[in-house]
Write an enzyme that holds these catalytic residues in place. Structure first.
Site, PDB file in Angstrom:
ATOM      1  N   GLY A 110       1.942  -1.946  -2.004  1.00 40.13           N
ATOM      2  CA  GLY A 110       3.073  -2.624  -2.356  1.00 40.13           C
ATOM      3  C   GLY A 110       2.924  -4.384  -1.959  1.00 40.13           C
ATOM      4  N   GLU A 113       0.833  -5.649  -4.686  1.00 40.65           N
ATOM      5  CA  GLU A 113       1.635  -5.685  -6.035  1.00 40.65           C
ATOM      6  C   GLU A 113       2.629  -6.877  -5.830  1.00 40.65           C
ATOM      7  OE1 GLU A 113       2.387  -1.612  -5.262  1.00 40.65           O
ATOM      8  OE2 GLU A 113       1.844  -1.203  -7.413  1.00 40.65           O
ATOM      9  N   GLU A 133      -3.474   3.500  -2.578  1.00 40.57           N
ATOM     10  CA  GLU A 133      -2.487   4.568  -2.599  1.00 40.57           C
ATOM     11  C   GLU A 133      -3.200   5.838  -2.597  1.00 40.57           C
ATOM     12  OE1 GLU A 133      -2.212   1.646  -3.982  1.00 40.57           O
ATOM     13  OE2 GLU A 133      -0.084   0.779  -4.057  1.00 40.57           O
TER      14      GLU A 133
HETATM   15  N1  DAK Z   1       3.655   1.281   6.641  1.00 40.86           N
HETATM   16  C1  DAK Z   1       3.961   1.489   7.963  1.00 40.86           C
HETATM   17  N2  DAK Z   1       3.369   1.182   8.949  1.00 40.86           N
HETATM   18  C2  DAK Z   1       2.233   0.340   8.794  1.00 40.86           C
HETATM   19  C3  DAK Z   1       1.625   0.170   7.553  1.00 40.86           C
HETATM   20  C4  DAK Z   1       2.412   0.700   6.257  1.00 40.86           C
HETATM   21  N3  DAK Z   1       2.072   0.539   5.163  1.00 40.86           N
HETATM   22  N4  DAK Z   1       0.476  -0.516   7.658  1.00 40.86           N
HETATM   23  C5  DAK Z   1       0.328  -0.815   8.968  1.00 40.86           C
HETATM   24  N5  DAK Z   1       1.308  -0.274   9.907  1.00 40.86           N
HETATM   25  C6  DAK Z   1       1.713  -0.250  10.960  1.00 40.86           C
HETATM   26  C7  DAK Z   1       0.755   0.811  12.041  1.00 40.86           C
HETATM   27  O1  DAK Z   1       1.189   2.119  11.761  1.00 40.86           O
HETATM   28  C8  DAK Z   1       0.646   0.278  13.152  1.00 40.86           C
HETATM   29  O2  DAK Z   1       2.012   0.733  13.998  1.00 40.86           O
HETATM   30  P1  DAK Z   1       1.720   1.212  15.400  1.00 40.86           P
HETATM   31  O3  DAK Z   1       1.071   2.287  15.480  1.00 40.86           O
HETATM   32  O4  DAK Z   1       1.583  -0.006  16.080  1.00 40.86           O
HETATM   33  O5  DAK Z   1       3.217   1.467  15.481  1.00 40.86           O
HETATM   34  C9  DAK Z   1       0.843  -1.122  13.068  1.00 40.86           C
HETATM   35  O6  DAK Z   1       1.282  -1.271  11.675  1.00 40.86           O
HETATM   36  C10 DAK Z   1      -0.602  -1.966  12.966  1.00 40.86           C
HETATM   37  O7  DAK Z   1      -1.406  -1.274  12.230  1.00 40.86           O
HETATM   38  P2  DAK Z   1      -2.840  -0.525  12.510  1.00 40.86           P
HETATM   39  O8  DAK Z   1      -2.900  -0.452  14.178  1.00 40.86           O
HETATM   40  O9  DAK Z   1      -3.290   0.402  11.788  1.00 40.86           O
HETATM   41  O10 DAK Z   1      -3.592  -2.114  12.435  1.00 40.86           O
HETATM   42  P3  DAK Z   1      -5.199  -2.283  12.124  1.00 40.86           P
HETATM   43  O11 DAK Z   1      -5.631  -3.647  12.094  1.00 40.86           O
HETATM   44  O12 DAK Z   1      -6.212  -1.266  12.821  1.00 40.86           O
HETATM   45  O13 DAK Z   1      -5.645  -1.702  10.469  1.00 40.86           O
HETATM   46  C11 DAK Z   1      -4.842  -1.671   8.143  1.00 40.86           C
HETATM   47  C12 DAK Z   1      -4.891  -2.479   9.591  1.00 40.86           C
HETATM   48  C13 DAK Z   1      -3.937  -2.354   7.188  1.00 40.86           C
HETATM   49  C14 DAK Z   1      -6.267  -1.407   7.503  1.00 40.86           C
HETATM   50  C15 DAK Z   1      -4.049  -0.366   8.464  1.00 40.86           C
HETATM   51  O14 DAK Z   1      -3.016  -0.395   9.268  1.00 40.86           O
HETATM   52  C16 DAK Z   1      -3.726   0.465   7.282  1.00 40.86           C
HETATM   53  O15 DAK Z   1      -4.608   1.086   6.795  1.00 40.86           O
HETATM   54  N6  DAK Z   1      -2.431   0.551   6.750  1.00 40.86           N
HETATM   55  C17 DAK Z   1      -1.879   1.182   5.472  1.00 40.86           C
HETATM   56  C18 DAK Z   1      -2.375   0.662   4.522  1.00 40.86           C
HETATM   57  C19 DAK Z   1      -1.756   1.395   3.297  1.00 40.86           C
HETATM   58  O16 DAK Z   1      -2.286   2.484   3.042  1.00 40.86           O
HETATM   59  N7  DAK Z   1      -1.075   0.358   2.395  1.00 40.86           N
HETATM   60  C20 DAK Z   1      -0.614   1.169   1.329  1.00 40.86           C
HETATM   61  C21 DAK Z   1       0.837   2.024   1.485  1.00 40.86           C
HETATM   62  S1  DAK Z   1       1.213   2.977   0.251  1.00 40.86           S
HETATM   63  C22 DAK Z   1       6.731   2.815  -4.930  1.00 40.86           C
HETATM   64  C23 DAK Z   1       6.434   1.562  -4.723  1.00 40.86           C
HETATM   65  C24 DAK Z   1       5.708   0.944  -3.848  1.00 40.86           C
HETATM   66  C25 DAK Z   1       4.858   1.865  -3.093  1.00 40.86           C
HETATM   67  C26 DAK Z   1       5.057   3.083  -3.492  1.00 40.86           C
HETATM   68  C27 DAK Z   1       6.075   3.578  -4.284  1.00 40.86           C
HETATM   69  N8  DAK Z   1       8.144   3.129  -5.850  1.00 40.86           N
HETATM   70  C28 DAK Z   1       8.471   1.972  -6.269  1.00 40.86           C
HETATM   71  C29 DAK Z   1       8.118   4.506  -5.929  1.00 40.86           C
HETATM   72  C30 DAK Z   1       3.707   1.478  -2.587  1.00 40.86           C
HETATM   73  C31 DAK Z   1       3.057   2.213  -1.808  1.00 40.86           C
HETATM   74  C32 DAK Z   1       2.056   1.769  -0.901  1.00 40.86           C
HETATM   75  O17 DAK Z   1       1.940   0.391  -0.543  1.00 40.86           O
END
Ligand code: DAK
Length: 257
Positions: A110, A113, A133
């Protein structure tokens, strides 16, 4: 200034700056942030701001939608999130003044996006872009399947969305996802906004309006819209001032009228 909790806003030199401000969660986008971005844009829509910059606090632009919050959604809450997200993203995409994403770090899911709803994406040297995603078993939900394809083409967009691969700043530029890399991306965005702010404000807004409204028209229909908008410029003081200033060999003092 704002009472917002997930973003901060300021106006500097007639440029609105929205900073996504949940750095501990890498500015993950939750329902509150979506609403607050929408409110900030609403408050500025009728203003004469020269541009709006969107950036993130800390090491991320936004690491995506808030996975912790999403994981608890009921079907109704998910639908509300989708509807509210679509409303806010459309406000950003169709904001009357130019919008610039100053991507300082992770712009994932997001977050990527959200950046793509801005007219221009500038990348910091450490920015990373991606649509991860599929790692979570879902597809992009904030328009990635549409806007990423338009920015980088079908093949590159499909590869990014099917692998969830993150791309660094250089690759984002070579793909056409970001325009260029700026060493200090917020400073670069402010400089770009300042450059735009010197031009005729009516013309700037018309450029965006014509490009947006003719996006899916055939060339002849688009040219007709362009001709009308060109004609409209000649009903403005900005056109008179711009051309007079050129002939008098001085800088124009545009008023946006
Ligand atoms: N959500 C919640 N918390 C998050 C997060 C996220 N997307 N990304 C990071 N954090 C949090 C981590 O959980 C961590 O929290 P604590 O453990 O310290 O409490 C903190 O931020 C620091 O993250 P990391 O410790 O993981 O930091 P690193 O530097 O090691 O890693 C990273 C950074 C960006 C590679 C990793 O955090 C990561 O992979 N994050 C997730 C990335 C991801 O998968 N993003 C896509 C999310 S899905 C919709 C509209 C939009 C969407 C869906 C539906 N509708 C309209 C229906 C969108 C969906 C998405 O975006």
């Amino acid at each position: 200034m704002s009472g917002f909790e997930t973003i901060s806003i300021e106006i500097l030199d007639n440029v609105g700056i929205i900073t996504l401000n949940r750095p501990k969660a890498l500015n993950a986008i939750n329902t509150q942030m979506v609403e607050e971005i929408g409110c900030a844009l609403d408050a500025w829509t009728a203003s004469s701001l020269a541009a709006v910059i969107l950036t993130g606090e800390g090491k991320a632009f936004a690491a995506g939608a808030d996975i912790s919050q999403m994981s608890t959604f009921s079907a109704t809450e998910a639908q509300q999130f989708a509807l509210s997200g679509q409303r806010t993203l459309r406000k950003l995409e169709h904001f009357p003044a130019p919008t610039i994403a100053a991507v300082n770090g992770f712009a994932l899911g997001g977050g990527c996006e959200l950046a793509m709803c801005c007219d221009i994406i500038l990348s910091g040297p450490k920015a990373k872009f991606g649509q991860p995603e599929v790692n979570l078993g879902v597809i992009p939900g904030f328009g990635g399947t549409q806007r990423l394809v338009r920015r980088v083409g079908r093949q590159a967009a499909l590869e990014l969305m099917m692998t969830g691969r993150m791309v660094r700043a250089e690759e984002a530029v070579s793909l056409g996802l970001a325009l260029r890399i700026e060493e200090d991306v917020l400073t670069g965005a402010k400089a770009l906004a300042a450059e735009i702010a010197k031009k005729g404000p009516v013309a700037i807004r018309l450029v965006k309006e014509v490009v947006d409204t003719t996006d899916r028209m055939d060339t002849d229909a688009g040219l007709a819209v362009e001709a009308s908008a060109f004609g409209l410029c000649f009903a403005t003081n900005d056109q008179t001032e711009g051309m007079t200033a050129f002939l008098e060999k001085r800088s124009a003092n545009f008023t946006g009228q």
